[in-house]
Every structure is written in C-alpha cells, then in structure tokens.
Design a protein around this motif. Structure first.
Motif, PDB file in Angstrom:
ATOM      1  N   ASN A  13       0.853  -1.179   0.000  1.00 25.86           N
ATOM      2  CA  ASN A  13       0.000   0.000   0.000  1.00 25.86           C
ATOM      3  C   ASN A  13       0.891   1.232   0.000  1.00 25.86           C
ATOM      4  OD1 ASN A  13      -1.386   2.292   1.256  1.00 25.86           O
ATOM      5  ND2 ASN A  13      -3.117   0.871   1.467  1.00 25.86           N
ATOM      6  N   ASP A  15       0.871   5.271  -0.236  1.00 26.13           N
ATOM      7  CA  ASP A  15       0.030   6.464  -0.106  1.00 26.13           C
ATOM      8  C   ASP A  15      -1.445   6.121  -0.272  1.00 26.13           C
ATOM      9  OD1 ASP A  15       2.196   8.049   0.363  1.00 26.13           O
ATOM     10  OD2 ASP A  15       2.430   8.692  -1.719  1.00 26.13           O
ATOM     11  N   GLY A  16      -1.847   4.995   0.295  1.00 32.49           N
ATOM     12  CA  GLY A  16      -3.261   4.628   0.267  1.00 32.49           C
ATOM     13  C   GLY A  16      -3.675   3.805  -0.939  1.00 32.49           C
ATOM     14  N   HIS A 102       3.171  -0.968   4.185  1.00 28.94           N
ATOM     15  CA  HIS A 102       2.529   0.321   3.965  1.00 28.94           C
ATOM     16  C   HIS A 102       3.593   1.400   3.864  1.00 28.94           C
ATOM     17  CE1 HIS A 102      -1.222  -1.627   4.682  1.00 28.94           C
ATOM     18  NE2 HIS A 102      -1.911  -0.494   4.692  1.00 28.94           N
ATOM     19  N   LYS A 104       4.346   5.677   3.241  1.00 34.10           N
ATOM     20  CA  LYS A 104       3.870   7.056   3.077  1.00 34.10           C
ATOM     21  C   LYS A 104       5.000   7.852   2.446  1.00 34.10           C
ATOM     22  CE  LYS A 104       1.325   7.353   7.419  1.00 34.10           C
ATOM     23  NZ  LYS A 104       1.396   8.072   8.703  1.00 34.10           N
TER      24      LYS A 104
END
Ligand code: SF4
Ligand code: FES
Ligand code: FES
Lengths: 564, 161
Positions: A13, A15-16, A102, A104
């Motif tokens: 995942n 940035d979403g 994940h 970001k």
C-alpha cells in the motif's frame, strides 16, 4: 482497487493505493507503478543498491499482529487492521516489498527528511546552474525546486575542490558539483568492468577521482555522464554547446553493429548535438557505447556527396546503362540499409535479373553493446529476401565475373567496392551506379552517383541480432543535394523495367506486408518504440558471426540443439 | 616495495584470516606502515595485486583513515590529544611546547629528523589529561614542564646514537 495477488506478487500500500508488485521490487520501483515519485540520486535500476544519498527516505509500516497469537490487531476507528508505523524514515531504494507493507511518501516526516537531505547536499554545492551543462536535466535542480529552502542558512566557507578535471578523453569532471552518489563508480566497476573511479579523502573533503596515472577511457565512459544525476560529469564533446531544453529528441538506433542499441538523437534547427541511450531492457538496458555517440558527425562530414544534376537526369543515365548490358548487371546491396531500402533493392535486382549480394563487416565483439557483426541489418536483408545466405567479406565471385567480362554494370548501394576486394582495374572495367552519402573510391569511379542520406536524415527499420525489428526516425532534414534512398531506389526499379512501388513509408509498408510473410501483419506506424521480435526459425540454420553480448546469447548450432 | 621478509610472511599469513581477500586491506596497510614507517606511493598497486583488487579500491582506504601516512615521519611520532578533557587541562600548551622544543610544525618532520608532532583526537585516557602518546607509549598528565622533560629525554637518546 486491490490487484489480484499471484503467487510471486506481493501486495503493498503506497500512499493509500494498493498494488501487487513482483517479489524483490524495491519501494522506489513499486511507487513508480502507482505514479508516485520517490526522489532519489544514488539508486539506479541497472546498478547495485548502495543507499548512500538518503534522498529516497520514506515512512513505512507493517500491519499490526498480536505478538502472542499472531492475530491481526484491528483499529476500531477504521475497522481495518492497525498499521505499526516505524518512527524513523527508511530508505526506499534499499527496502524491498513485503506482504502488507505500507508506505507514506507525503507525510510531514518524509517532507522534513527530503528538505534536510537537500540542505546538506547544497551546502558545498557551487550553485552554478546558469553555467552548468546539466541545467534542465539535473536531478539536484529538480529536487531543489521541490524540497529546497529557497535561501541558504549556511554562513561558513564552502569547500574548494578540483574543477575541469579531464577524467579521460571524453569525460570532464567538476568535483564541486559531485554529490557523491557513486553511480559512476558502480557503473565503471559493474558494467564497464573498468574499475578506475573512486572517492578519496573523507567527509566533506571526499573527492571523486580517477586512480592517478589511469584514465576513464573505456568505450562506455560517457554512460557515467548520462547517469550522473548532477552536472559533475559532463561530456567534453557536448560541453557548453547547447542548452538541453532547446533540443528536439528523436528516437533512433545505433547502427554500428547488429546489437541495435536504442538511442535518442538531440537536434536543433537541423543540427545534431548529441546522441544518448534510450532504455530498452531487452537490448541495451540504459547504456550506449561512446563510439555510437559520434556517428552523427557523418551528417555534416566534409566528404558528403551532393548532386549536380536533377534526379530525373541521373535516373535516365542509369536507365541507359541498364539497357546497355542486359543480363550483365550485378547489385551490391548493404547490411547498413534499412529494411525498406533492402526490400526495394530486392525489387531492383529482380527487375534487372541480377543476383544481389551484401558485404559482410566483421570485427571483434566487446561482449556488451558492440557485436562481431558490424552491419546493423544483415537480418533485414534475410527477412526481406534480398539474400538467402550470409554475406562474405570479399566480393570474390563478382571480381571473377568482372574479369571474365560477364558483368558490365554494377549497382552499389552504400558499399565501397574497393574495400570489398575489387581492384581499381576491376572498378574501371565496369560501369558503376553508386548510391551513398559519402565519397569513396567507388563513388569516384562511378558513372552515375546518387547522393543519398545518412541514417539520421531518414526513417526506417532495422532487424538486430535478436531478430528484433526496431525503428529509427528522421531527426534532421536531408542535406542539400541528397535524395532519400527510397526515392532513388523506387525510380531505379521503374528504370529497370519493374513495377511502380511507393517511396513513402506508410504506403511502402503495405507492399512489404503483402510480400514478406514475416512482416505480414505490420505497419511502420505500429512498430513499437522498443521493437518487435520476429520469427527467427526460418534462419536458425545460418552460421551467424555474433558472440555473446548484453541480452544476447548466440543460438546453439542446430545439430547440438537437436541432440539436446 | 621493499618489505622485510618477516613483514611479507605476516602479510601472507594475515590474508588467510579472512573469508575474502579484500577484507585484509586494512591489516596489510598497517603491516606495511609498521615496516616502512609510512605508505609509499606504490602501496595501492602492491596491495591491490596481492588482494586481487584494483588500485583505486586501496587508495580509497588509505586516504579515508588519518592514521595512514603517505609521507615519511620523524623517528618518533608524538601524538598530543586535542579533545575536550585534554584541551581544558592544557593540551594546547603541551603541543606548543613539543613544537618549540623540536623547532617544528604539526605534521612535519623536525629538522633533526627526530620527531613528528601531531594533534590528535581523544586517546581514551581522559581521566589523566592532558595525555600524549609517543609511538606506542602513553604518557599521562603531560603539562608544559613534563613535555619539556620528555623532549629532553628524546634529545639525549638521540645524542647517544
Ligand atoms: S560524479 Fe556524478 S555520478 Fe559520480 S559520484 Fe559524483 S554525482 Fe555521482
Ligand atoms: S536513492 Fe536511496 S539512498 Fe540514495
Ligand atoms: S580527551 Fe584526551 S584522552 Fe580523551
């Protein structure tokens, strides 16, 4: 959308956005797939990962599980599994994907990290973009726009380092601009296998150097200029010649051997300024030989041929020669011509009832991007049916026939017959019709000379050693007094009594597709930029001369393959 | 490269201690410096040939570490600590005394060839600051007076030779 997970895919995942990527992909490449840019300097997809620039810092986390039961811990607020974010930034280049990872790339921590790295990189940087060749294609400039402070807090003295060092015959180094990413060092060691570059001294005194007494002079040295993310390594040839944003980019093919490395030709107002590699993971990765980058100098060479008569007059004289010696004409085609030209050459030979031959050009392969076959398109001649067997280096048969008086007219296309073994006396005995861009002994001896184009002035296709058909496009207009080879050939076919064939690519390809089974479904416009593999089986038995190069292994001899 | 037979045999032995030859770069450089006193210009090439590396790989290591010297030094190496504890308790004065006594400057060989004085980072004996190392020997609480005394000793020994 969640991509369906295949066994060798890992869902992450970024940035979403969920995306399934192959195992072993790093975060920079995974992010690229969802159009997220992770800025980086030292990482290069074709070199080892060292993680020394720290520009690619990202925030990363893994789905939380109960340490004892391994049961997922849910976040009551969202109803999804909780993510444990690592409190410190990680490097994206050195982090390979793992299931559920994940990432970001837009959080305040990441922004802070990028700004911090940029501030340190610029501390000792001379900030001389106005006089720097890299300006316009400089990663430092780009990231400074995104993550620079815009003003400096640095009040100390900047370091002074060597300027204008000649690392070798083609590469100039400005050490003050170097950000110590080590891409050039890794390229020299891992790809060029010429480990001469390194960092001496340390800390803010670290300096890129070539080992004293040695030179960066291998035939791949200019790739270091391509991959240097800043303006530290520059091409001595291109230096201070032109701003890159003024240049037009045209795709092309390196014609110095049958590897067919993909290139970009950079030109402005009809003048070519440089040639750089174009990435093709099946052919040349991101590399290109230095020798391929100077080929454009042929366009403005002093020995370019220019016509003094109209093409109609030239064709009429050629037609007269053709009629004077029916049945005694030979055609020498070229492995340097495009597929389209070879197709028309075949028609010319058929119309003249002549046999066609090529001249082979063999050299030492360098195991990387220059193969032993120095003709870029011998396979094109096979595919179009111009020749049935591999060419020889010397035109011995032709020489004998000339001596015996059996051949009276020779049509030579882009080939200097004297280099191919014909003596001055033999050249004098026949009437030569020559098509070529540059003057040579054959054009001097010829009765009719058609000045034609260099590869940079025309579009066409080449078939490389892998039987990959690749296109090259016209970068600059034709030189004054030169005519497109296709136009000349199409008119000669008619002069020889053959059918009228189009000289324009789109129309010509209809004729090619109709006649050449291997190319039956193709049009020129549809040829992808990375080329298309053709069926090579009809030619599997031929003893091609190439040895191993990057992304190419010669096929096993047919006999051995049959046993295995 | 003119190395003593003992050094050569030590070098061959130490290479066997590592899974890859490259790892022996540092020990080899130490051994050569012990033998010759510094690392002469052909060191990179000699070590590279020995360890199947390229000379630039060795040069990177030599220039990275301040402890490797590319030029000859005096007969003795006087290293005065310049870090916090020693600096607070008079390390700078100690250093200046040595420089005056031997009419020399930091990093240079003194005119009589006896010493090279260097001002170095913490020698890990902060409790007995200021400290000085002369070759491999640690001298504690070396104030100006003790520095003078040590210098005299060195000079006296030099006379005997
Ligand atoms: S010269 Fe360029 S490629 Fe080489 S280390 Fe410096 S910044 Fe990197
Ligand atoms: S690109 Fe990741 S540390 Fe340089
Ligand atoms: S500060 Fe001098 S020994 Fe530590």
């Amino acid at each position: 959308m969640i991509a369906p997970a295949k066994p060798d895919l890992v869902t992450v995942n970024i940035d979403g956005q969920e995306i399934a990527v192959p195992k072993g992909t790093n975060v920079i490449e995974a992010a690229r797939l969802v159009n997220v840019d992770v800025p980086h300097y030292c990482y290069h997809p074709k070199l080892s990962v060292v993680g020394n620039c720290r520009m690619c810092l990202i925030e990363m986390g893994m789905p939380a599980v109960d340490p004892a039961t391994k049961a997922p811990i849910m976040d009551p607020a969202t109803g999804k599994q909780k993510i444990n974010w690592i409190p410190r930034p990680q490097i994206g280049c050195g982090t390979n994907v793992s299931p559920g990872l994940h990432v970001k790339t837009t959080s305040p921590m990441v922004k802070d990290a990028r700004e911090g790295v940029m501030e340190f990189l610029l501390i000792n940087h001379p900030l001389d973009c106005p006089i720097c060749d890299q300006a316009g294609e400089c990663k430092l400039q780009e990231q400074a726009t995104g993550y620079g402070r815009g003003y400096s807090r640095f009040v100390e003295q900047k370091n002074v380092k060597p300027k204008r060092t000649q690392l070798g015959p083609r590469v100039t180094l400005d050490d003050e601009r170097c950000i110590l990413c080590s891409r050039c060092i890794r390229f020299s060691k891992e790809i060029a296998k010429d480990d001469v570059l390194g960092f001496v001294d340390r800390g803010s005194y670290s300096t890129l150097t070539c080992y004293p007494g040695k030179k960066l002079e291998n035939n791949y040295s200019l790739n270091t200029v391509d991959i240097c993310p800043v303006g530290a390594l520059t091409s001595t040839d291109f230096r201070f010649k032109m701003r890159v944003w003024f240049l037009k980019q045209t795709i092309a093919i390196d014609t110095e051997s049958s590897v067919g490395a993909n290139t970009v030709v950079w030109s402005r107002e009809g003048t070519i300024y440089r040639i750089t590699p174009r990435r093709n993971d099946e052919v040349n990765d991101t590399w290109l030989a230095d020798s391929a980058r100077v080929l454009y100098k042929a366009v403005k060479a002093v020995d370019r041929l220019a016509a003094t008569e109209t093409i109609e007059a030239l064709v009429a004289r050629a037609a007269a020669l053709f009629q004077s010696a029916p049945g005694a004409i030979a055609v020498v085609g070229s492995g340097r011509s495009t597929v389209e030209e070879q197709f028309l050459t075949r028609h010319l030979a058929t119309a003249l009832k002549a046999s066609a031959q090529l001249v082979s050009r063999v050299g030492q392969g360098d195991k990387l991007l220059i193969s032993a076959d120095r003709n870029p398109n011998v396979r094109g001649a096979l595919v179009t049916g111009l020749i049935k067997t591999l060419p020889a280096q010397q035109l011995t048969d032709l020489a004998t026939q000339i001596d015996a008086g059996k051949i009276k007219v020779v049509v030579a296309i882009n080939e200097d017959l004297s280099v191919a073994g014909l003596t001055t006396a033999q050249l004098a005995k026949v009437s030569i019709v020559y098509l070529g861009a540059h003057a040579n002994a054959t054009s001097a001896a010829a009765k009719v000379v058609f000045p034609t184009l260099t590869v940079f002035e025309k579009s066409g296709a080449f078939v490389n050693q892998q039987f990959r058909i690749q296109k090259t496009l016209k970068a600059v207009p034709a030189a004054a007094g030169a005519t497109d080879d296709l136009v000349v050939l199409a008119q000669l076919v008619v002069a020889a009594g053959g059918a009228t064939l189009p000289a324009e690519l789109a129309a010509l390809w209809k004729a090619i597709a109709a006649e050449v089974p291997t190319l039956a479904t193709m049009t020129f416009a549809n040829l992808p930029e990375n080329g298309l593999l053709l069926d090579a089986t009809p030619f599997a038995a031929l003893p091609f001369v190439e040895g191993e190069t990057l992304h190419y292994k010669p096929a096993q001899p047919a006999v051995a393959a049959a046993i295995a | 490269m003119n190395l003593k037979p003992e050094t050569l045999s030590k070098i061959d032995e130490v290479i066997t201690h590592y899974p890859t030859k490259r790892s022996a770069t540092l020990p080899l450089l130490h051994l050569i410096q012990e033998d010759v006193g510094h690392l002469p210009p052909d060191t990179s090439e000699w070590v590279a040939a020995k360890l199947e590396l390229q000379p630039i790989n060795v040069l990177e290591v030599i220039t990275f570490y301040p402890m490797f010297r590319q030029k000859p030094i005096g007969r003795r190496h006087i290293k005065v600590c310049r870090t916090l504890s020693c600096a607070l308790l008079g390390g700078y004065k100690t250093c200046a005394t040595f420089e005056q006594e031997f009419h020399t400057h930091l990093g240079e060989v003194s005119p009589d060839g006896e010493v090279t004085v260097d001002f170095v980072e913490c020698l890990a004996s902060c409790g007995t600051a200021p400290v000085v190392m002369i070759d491999d020997e640690l001298h504690e609480k070396v104030d100006g007076a003790k520095a003078k005394q040590l210098s005299d000793q060195i000079k006296a020994e030099a006379k005997k030779r």
